[in-house]
Design a protein around this motif. Structure first.
Motif, short mmCIF file in Angstrom:
data_model
loop_
_atom_site.label_atom_id
_atom_site.label_comp_id
_atom_site.label_asym_id
_atom_site.label_seq_id
_atom_site.Cartn_x
_atom_site.Cartn_y
_atom_site.Cartn_z
N GLY B 175 10.14 4.22 1.90
CA GLY B 175 11.05 4.13 3.03
C GLY B 175 10.52 3.43 4.25
O GLY B 175 10.86 3.81 5.35
N PRO B 177 11.00 0.98 6.93
CA PRO B 177 12.33 0.56 7.35
C PRO B 177 12.47 -0.94 7.61
O PRO B 177 13.46 -1.34 8.18
N GLU B 178 11.56 -1.75 7.15
CA GLU B 178 11.66 -3.18 7.44
C GLU B 178 12.91 -3.79 6.83
O GLU B 178 13.65 -4.50 7.46
N LEU B 180 16.55 -3.59 5.48
CA LEU B 180 17.75 -2.77 5.55
C LEU B 180 18.62 -3.07 4.33
O LEU B 180 18.60 -4.18 3.85
N PHE B 182 18.21 1.17 4.42
CA PHE B 182 17.03 2.00 4.23
C PHE B 182 16.96 2.54 2.82
O PHE B 182 17.96 2.93 2.24
#
Lengths: 1080, 624
Positions: B175, B177-178, B180, B182
């Motif tokens: 996870g 978050p780079e 999207l 997520f």
């Protein structure tokens, strides 16, 4: 208030002197006569004829004849009549002047300011509503948006009755889950600061246009998605200096009170609740029951049920030695009997006053307007107020015939104290949260009464809150204006460059007192000081080319660039333990401990290129095209730019040959427009992933010191570098129709407004941590609706009596089309004491209400089963086995088992209300007869639901506060049966106020907003106008809403999610005002 | 021509403006990016933030995620009622009554807060890795940071594991978050079966223990011994829940637990404090008995959020009472009765303690003049005060506040005047989280609406836990003498310090507040069954009101049995069986604990909804 009375007296004296002095000015006179007629209609009766610059005049008789005494040969006669073009004739040496008046299209000739340019109304193909500024000024309030309520179709205005509070303006519904505030453009300078509304003086406004569709608004591109309101302030005109004074003074009263219990009734209610609960636990038997309460006695019918003191708890005369009283350690409070009405204690009849002076004039070379304003509104809730001092200077110089330079600038200072509107902790809410047994003061008569005594709840004394808070003043300086330079480069080609600035500096010093009289007292007194400033600069350059080819082809071309920068800085400091509470001691250096400070900043910028072409062929065929390209710092470099086009066409059918001579069509124009606009109202940091350090969020006392931490860094925000503009696409089809000799005007628009790529902050899975999630372009929202405006103007045959009737009607249907690719995505409403009453999902109106549906009351026959079909006595809500002394399982709300599984669970929640109205409207009527004028203005909203969250506190057992007569009288009993309105009384019933349709109530209302009668004193030499008037506002309201007031605003700017939830609002005041308009 | 010059000049300006793309670069202010943290001090700071959530306070919540677990572990058990009045934090009552729907905010907030702690551990591990790769920190620095972060990550997973049962295990590979949208990790495998986080939790701890130094000069920092304490606790619950069939898992067997317990007992640096209440005093934060403790600090530039803020509601209710708010977490009559001892033996009534009579002050108004002399109350004689036959374990008066007994150094507990609504939740007040009056202001926060945020650490694991867990093993292995020895050490210590009476001047005397204080060691454990009951009862008494009880009942597999008895007795005790205190809590009437369901709290509905509402990712617990 002594001071303001004096101001009024002096003004009155001044005006009287003016009146008398002009009365002595006399000169040589002679008589001019003639007839007024209209081509095709013959003689015109009832035409107003007066000498320009005076109020001397007459009215034409039935045969169109008139006779008038005129002074001097350069006098100019003005002939005017509703529906005809006003004509002026210089008298010269003539003694007979016959005049023919052309039928008019006055409204059509009117030039209105639209995006970056001005257009004749007849040429406009978009949806533009001009608001009558005179009507706006009739409403006494601090901000022009509040005055806008009910005045324009398609514009919904929600008020915050806090003096100087912020107003919610929504144009054509809700277009986004983000900020829905329209863009305000004041003299060409844009702002989205909603406080603009109250911090600038509305009296300086000359005209206001609401741009509602894309073809009119998309020239403002990325910021126009929520509509644009264009405001032009007063400018000077060549001519002699004119002076105007507008003054009003009045009083306001709060009217509404919830019907709460007195001390005896509240005790009885408590008694019955406990009795029922006891019976419930004892198989229906009440044998051996004793009432357990710190204040009330055992028997509601006995004389000792109500004690003489509530501190010490439940004590009687003789048990308390009042001489031992000491503050703050040994407080003594008497019981209030029959009870304190805290509404009466906090409501005040309060003055409101407003004075505006304007001077304007100039020559061909230079023109000026200078305005001074003072506004002061004291709140109807004690110790709240707002006042504003403003100065405006607008000047323009024509240096050469082709070269002009000028500025428009307003500086205003305002300050005030308000309550935190629509919140359970404010003083209005503490009224219903305070038990009536609590006295305003303790036995000292100077120190406050409170909840320190047992079982008296946890409210704070609303009077104490307001008095203690009276010096927590917010002060604000605002500088708003522009400087410009304009040059006619060639014939028909004008260049303009303008630099605009919007600067706000805000300061608030907030002091919290210790409150030893309360059950939950503060440990220390505390001072918090907050300062911030916002600087917004706008540099605009435009080129305008205006040319008519071969008489038939009119072309107007606009090219422009715009650069906007915004900068925000904030600073906060706090200390506790101040030796004394004196106002002049409330400075941070005087606090002995608890030092804290914080600060923050943000910045954003935009750069734009835009162009617009207006084309008209023979004034019949109209076409507009607009394009704007915006770049915004809010988006990553790949998606930084957005392009927003719009097109519209118009056909003036009335200009066609085949329509000529039609008596029922004076003018008819069909319009259609399509276009796109943007919205970028998301965090300026949306594209960045960031880490933050904050002592309480990321610091830790790793060394075990007890009093210090080591700093840490945690993720503050996840960035979305791929975000881009929301796009709002609108289709608008409408017509403008003037008929019956220009007596009737109809404006109609149908629109479809769809926001795609809606920036929505998808909730993060909890497993990702708590950093702010970024907005992503995933949602879609749609509004369709109609705006309708109908106006009739008429006059009696003699013309002595004229009237205007106007109705505007607006309807929209809002739907959240999608929030993400996942149909189940939900945007939750605010968490109000652990429950959420509203939410948004695809297919529903934005922020609809969600909860259980009631189906009468339980009668003991209900059985509920678990998932396996086995009988269970207490599935959620653990509820149906409730026994009172009346029998088993009776008198509780019965909820609809939506999913048919025999169990009431979360799965049985459903849509229970819609906060959006079916329609809203305003109706205005003006009558004038001789010098008298009468204004009646109604405004209303129909078919919207409200969540009466206040009801959770006063109809149920949220804390130990006061309750309503409804709960006392209409809670379920065997006698009432299904006629009951509330469930059987139970102190332990925290389930009936789970979100359900009981709290959903119809918020429709019709309000007589303004009733005004005025008289203009005629024929005063040297006086342009002298009018006095009396008005009453908010005269009455027709509504079935049970809360304090159906006008429930959102809780804060850009905060949509509290839409339609009444959490305790500042009530609408009724006011009585005497006013004066004077000019010479 | 002049005009053309002007025109040209302006065009030029326009071009300049449009060219400056820098104009549209507005970086966020007052924050840093991840790459800036890959330094020695940056990595350390990210690790500190991972500790910062131990107190349950960050951006989301206030008391929902209290490390004391007073809602999920105490109110939901037979130790305590929600307290206060009906309307305040009503969802706690729903939890207490086992009817709270999965949408209840408490479930969501606890979940999110604890996973926020996990995500911060993962940030620390990831950034330490980046710093190591970039050569900005040493290998040993990296290893130390990763080891601490893993130990913390295990702690956090454990926190949610015992509350929700079937939880996702999230490590640093999950996870980021780079990209999207997520990524989501749930609690089921591809076959739709719940995954088992227990082995992952244990692996994190064993990894950490291999690297961590045995002790650390930073009192709040996780060390080898502390990690072993956490590991022991993990095993205790894993084994118990495996044996009781609560979690779909395989028990690791008792051997590794016994080994780590013995290691701590035999080789660890821990010793019992001389007095029982030393474990609840700010003055003895991080004492010799404490293994794992949440640090609390006040007057540190925060508004009390770094203190024991999650417990701010759990103070008596009255404007001259400590903390002043809000009267939550009131002890149950059942717990009070558990402290009754046989006057002859000083031993508890293991089987029938709840059938005995304890005189309370419910319904009796507070003494009118107690404000003028707070150490005198002529209107009520507390149980055990004067009669040695009214025999009680002295830990009672360290565990809860009751009328007529000195409430630390504040005054005699005045009864009703400090209770928000006696008719609702009885006459007792919380005590273990409360501060001394002499500490007010210096070791409590005075900023904001409450004075209940204190520097009182939350002791999560103490040596007494280790001893009694070891005693549990001994009982099951029929090693009754070891069990007896460990339990008696605890009981002997319990007698060391009792609540002392105070003079009217407020000065502590040498006289116990109650003549009936009487706690004695067991002479023997006659059989395994008796020993088991004695150990479990001792655990209840020693850790009363500490948020452990519910989870202990669950791991013992007796939750339904014990709690349903409790609920029946609390709501409708048969009339006439005792002279007082029947029908204690009518709002518990009709409430049942459903075996096979209520041992776990529901997976928060909001989290299921966020994960597409799909049971293929995050699957609701059985029964909800």
């Amino acid at each position: 208030m002594q001071k303001s009375t004096n101001v009024l007296q002096r003004l009155a004296l001044f005006v009287l002197m003016m009146v008398f002095s002009v009365g002595f000015i006399m000169a040589q006179e002679r008589t001019v006569s003639g007839t007024v007629s209209s081509p095709g209609e013959g003689p015109l009766p009832g035409v107003n004829i007066f000498i320009q610059g005076t109020t001397v005049g007459t009215i034409s008789d039935l045969d169109g004849g008139y006779k008038l005494e005129v002074t001097g040969s350069d006098a100019v006669l003005v002939f005017s009549s509703v529906g005809y073009v006003t004509q002026t004739v210089t008298v010269g040496s003539q003694s007979v002047i016959d005049v023919e008046l052309e039928a008019d299209v006055t409204a059509l000739q009117e030039v209105v300011v639209t995006g970056y340019t001005a257009q004749a109304r007849k040429d406009i193909t978009g949806s533009v509503t001009s608001v009558n500024v005179d009507e706006l000024n009739e409403i006494p309030s601090a901000d022009f948006a509040e005055r806008l309520q009910g005045r324009a179709a398609g514009v919904f205005v929600g008020l915050d009755n806090n003096p100087g509070g912020q107003t919610m303006v929504r144009i054509r519904g809700f277009g986004t889950v983000n900020n829905n505030e329209p863009l305000y453009v004041i003299d060409g300078v844009p702002t989205t600061d909603v406080y603009a509304l109250s911090r600038l003086n509305p009296a300086n406004i000359e005209s206001m246009q609401v741009l509602k569709d894309a073809s009119s608004a998309s020239i403002y591109g990325a910021r126009a998605g929520n509509g644009v309101i264009i405001i032009t302030t007063k400018k000077g005109k060549a001519g002699k200096a004119k002076f105007t004074l507008n003054a009003k003074y009045g009083i306001q009263k709060a009217q509404n009170q919830l019907d709460l219990l007195n001390t005896q009734q509240l005790g009885e209610l408590e008694y019955q609740q406990q009795l029922n609960d006891y019976a419930n636990a004892n198989g229906g038997s009440v044998a051996g029951y004793t009432f357990n309460h710190a204040q009330y006695g055992d028997d509601p019918n006995a004389s000792n049920f109500i004690p003489d003191y509530i501190l010490p708890d439940g004590a009687f005369e003789g048990e308390v030695d009042e001489s031992t009283y000491s503050y703050p350690d040994n407080l003594i409070m008497r019981a209030s009997n029959p009870g304190t009405n805290y509404y009466d204690e906090i409501y005040e009849t309060a003055p409101i006053q407003e004075y505006n002076i304007g001077v304007s004039g100039g020559s061909e070379n230079g023109r000026y307007f200078f305005g001074l304003g003072y506004f002061d509104q004291q709140g109807t809730v004690m110790e709240t107020y707002f006042n504003r001092f403003s100065i405006r200077a607008n000047t323009e110089f024509s240096v050469k015939e082709w070269f002009r330079i000028g500025e428009n600038l307003e500086v205003s200072y305002n300050k005030g104290v308000g309550i935190n509107n629509n919140a359970e902790g404010n003083a209005v809410s503490n009224v219903y949260r305070a038990q009536p047994i609590i006295p305003v003061y303790d036995i000292s008569g100077v120190n406050w009464g409170g909840t320190k005594g047992g079982n008296t709840g946890n409210s704070s004394n609303p009077v104490a809150d307001l008095v203690r808070g009276k010096d927590n003043v917010s002060e604000n300086w605002r500088i708003f204006g522009n400087a410009f330079l304009e040059a006619d480069l060639f014939k028909d080609l004008t260049f303009r460059t303008q630099f605009g600035v919007d600067y706000t500096n805000w300061y608030q010093s907030s002091f919290s007192f210790k409150n030893p009289e309360d059950a939950e007292p503060r440990a220390s007194n505390q001072l918090g000081v907050n300062m911030n400033y916002v600087l917004n600069t706008t540099w605009t350059n435009t080129l305008v080319y205006n040319h008519t080819f071969n008489q038939d082809h009119r072309l107007n071309v606009l090219l422009g660039t715009e650069a906007i920068q915004n900068e925000y800085r904030q600073l906060y400091g706090q200390r506790i333990n101040f030796y004394v509470n004196d106002l002049d001691y409330r400075y941070l250096n005087a606090g002995e401990g608890g030092q804290q400070n914080s600060g923050s900043g943000s910045a954003w910028s935009m750069f734009s290129l835009f162009a617009k072409v207006n084309y008209s062929y023979k004034d019949k065929y109209l076409a507009d095209a607009t394009i704007r390209r915006d770049g915004s710092s809010r988006f990553g470099s790949e998606n930084r730019y957005g392009t927003f086009p719009a097109f519209s066409v118009g056909w003036r059918i009335s200009g066609e040959e085949f329509m000529s001579g039609s008596s029922w069509i004076n003018d008819l124009k069909l319009r259609a427009g399509w276009g796109q606009m943007g919205n970028q109202n998301i965090s300026s940091d949306n594209q960045y992933s960031t880490y933050r350090t904050q002592v309480w969020q990321s610091g830790y006392d790793i060394q075990g010191t007890n009093t210090s931490t080591v700093a840490g860094f945690d993720t503050g925000r996840f960035g979305n570098p791929f975000g881009q503009w929301e796009t709002t696409t609108t289709l608008d089809i409408g017509f403008d129709w003037t008929m019956f000799n220009n007596h009737l005007t109809l404006n109609f628009d149908w629109y479809d407004r769809t926001t795609t790529d809606m920036l929505f902050t998808l909730p993060l899975p909890g497993t990702q941590g708590d950093a702010s999630a970024p907005a992503q372009n995933v949602g879609e929202m749609n509004n369709t609706g109609i705006d309708l405006n109908i106006a009739w103007n008429g006059a009696s045959a003699s013309g002595e009596f004229t009237y205007n009737l106007g109705l505007n009607f607006s309807q929209y249907k809002n739907e959240v089309v999608s929030l993400s690719e996942n149909a189940g995505t939900t945007l939750l409403g605010p968490d109000l004491r652990q429950y959420r009453y509203s939410r948004s999902e695809a297919g529903q109106p934005f922020m609809s209400f969600w909860g259980l549906q009631r189906d009468g009351f339980t009668d003991g026959s209900e059985s509920f089963y678990n998932e396996d079909g086995e009988y269970v006595s207490d599935q959620y809500p653990g509820y149906y086995n409730y026994i009172s002394q009346y029998g088993e399982g009776m008198g509780r709300f019965k909820f609809v088992d939506q999913d048919g599984d025999n169990v009431i669970t979360d799965a049985d929640n459903t849509w229970i209300g819609n906060p959006h109205p079916d329609f809203y409207y305003g109706f205005n009527a003006n009558f004038s007869w001789k010098g008298f004028d009468l204004v009646i203005f109604f405004q209303g909203v129909q078919g919207n639901d409200l969540i009466n969250y206040v009801g959770r506190w006063v109809d149920f057992v949220q804390f130990q506060g006061n309750r309503t007569q409804k709960m006392y009288n209409s809670s379920w009993t065997p006698t009432l049966g299904d006629n009951a309105k509330l469930p059987v009384l139970s102190a332990q019933d925290n389930l009936s106020y789970l979100p359900n349709d009981y709290l959903v109530q119809d918020g429709s209302y019709l309000r007589l907003k303004n009733l005004m009668i005025g008289y203009t004193i005629p024929n005063l030499k040297g006086v342009d106008q002298l009018r006095i008037y009396f008005q009453t506002t908010n005269v009455f309201t027709i509504t079935n809403y049970e809360g304090l007031d159906p006008e429930v605003n959102i809780a804060g700017p850009g905060e949509n999610s509290s839409l339609g939830i009444d959490q305790g609002i500042y009530p609408t005041p009724q006011s009585y005002i005497l006013g004066l308009n004077f000019g010479f | 021509m002049k005009k053309i010059l002007y025109f040209g000049y302006v065009l030029l300006l326009g071009v300049i403006v449009s060219c400056g793309d820098d104009f549209l670069d507005k970086p966020p202010l007052g924050v840093v990016g991840e790459s800036q943290l890959a330094t020695p001090s940056g990595v350390d700071a990210v690790l500190i933030a991972a500790y910062s959530v131990l107190d349950g306070i960050q951006g989301i919540t206030t008391w929902d995620a209290a490390p004391s677990n007073y809602v999920f572990g105490s109110i939901a058990s037979d130790d305590a009622y929600k307290g206060t009045d009906e309307g305040d934090q009503a969802p706690q009552t729903d939890i207490e009554r086992y009817v709270a729907p999965p949408s209840t905010g408490y479930f969501d907030n606890k979940w999110r807060t604890v996973y926020d702690g996990i995500s911060r551990c993962n940030d620390a591990i990831r950034i330490a890795g980046q710093a190591l790769a970039a050569g900005t920190i040493t290998q040993s620095h990296h290893d130390q940071v990763v080891a601490e972060a893993k130990a913390l990550r295990a702690h956090y997973h454990f926190e949610n594991k015992i509350v929700y049962g079937n939880i996702p295990y999230i490590d640093e590979t999950v996870g980021t978050p780079e990209g999207l949208p997520f990524s989501v990790v749930g609690n089921v495998d591809e076959g739709g079966n719940y995954t088992d986080a227990w082995p992952d939790i244990v692996r994190d701890l064993t990894d950490a223990i291999a690297v961590l130094p045995a002790t650390n000069p930073d009192k709040g920092r996780v060390s080898g011994w502390k990690a072993k304490g956490i590991l022991a606790q993990v095993y205790v619950h894993w084994i118990g829940r495996a044996n009781s069939g609560i979690d779909p898992t395989t028990s690791p067997g008792v051997a590794p637990l016994k080994a780590v317990l013995d290691d701590i007992l035999n080789n660890g640096p821990f010793q019992l404090m001389p007095n029982y209440f030393d474990n609840y005093r700010i003055a003895y934060n991080n004492n010799q008995e404490s293994l794992w403790e949440v640090q609390a600090s006040v007057n540190d530039g925060s508004s009390g959020e770094n203190g024991n803020y999650a417990d701010v509601l759990n103070f008596p209710y009255g404007s001259n009472a400590p903390g002043t708010c809000c009267g939550f977490h009131q002890a149950s009559q059942n717990l009070v009765n558990a402290f009754l001892t046989d006057p002859a033996t000083g031993l508890p009534y293991l089987d029938d303690f709840n059938d005995r009579d304890f005189r309370w002050d419910q319904g009796i108004a507070s003494y009118l003049d107690w404000g003028t002399d707070p150490w005198v109350d002529p209107d009520f004689v507390p149980y055990g005060k004067t009669d040695p036959n009214e025999s009680i374990d002295p830990r009672l008066d360290w565990t809860l506040g009751r009328r007529g007994i000195p409430y630390l150094d504040w005054q005699l507990h005045p009864g009703d005047a400090w209770i928000r609504k006696q008719a609702y939740a009885g006459p007792y007040s919380a005590k273990k989280n409360v501060y001394y009056k002499s500490e007010e202001g210096s070791l409590t926060s005075q900023t904001g609406w409450t004075s209940g945020s204190t520097a009182n650490d939350v002791r999560l694991i103490k040596l007494s836990h280790i001893m009694l867990w070891r005693a549990e093993i001994a009982v099951e292995e029929s090693d009754l003498s070891t069990a007896l020895d460990l339990v008696n050490q605890i009981r002997v210590r319990a007698a060391n310090e009792v609540v002392l009476d105070r003079t009217t001047a407020g000065v502590e005397t040498a006289v116990p507040a109650c003549a009936g204080y009487n706690v004695q060691p067991y002479p023997s454990f006659p059989d395994q069954d008796y020993a088991r009951k004695a150990v479990r009862h001792e655990i209840r008494l020693e850790f009363g009101m500490e948020g452990k009880r519910f989870f202990d009942l669950v791991r013992w597999g007796v939750a339904a049995e014990v709690l349903n008895d409790y609920l029946a007795m609390e709501s409708s005790r048969p009339k006439g069986t005792l002279s007082v205190n029947e029908n204690r809590r009518s709002y518990l009437a009709g409430t049942t604990f459903t075996a096979g369901k209520n041992e776990r709290y529901p997976i928060p509905q909001n989290q299921i909804d966020i994960m597409n509402g799909s049971s293929e990712i995050l699957k609701q617990n059985p029964g909800f």
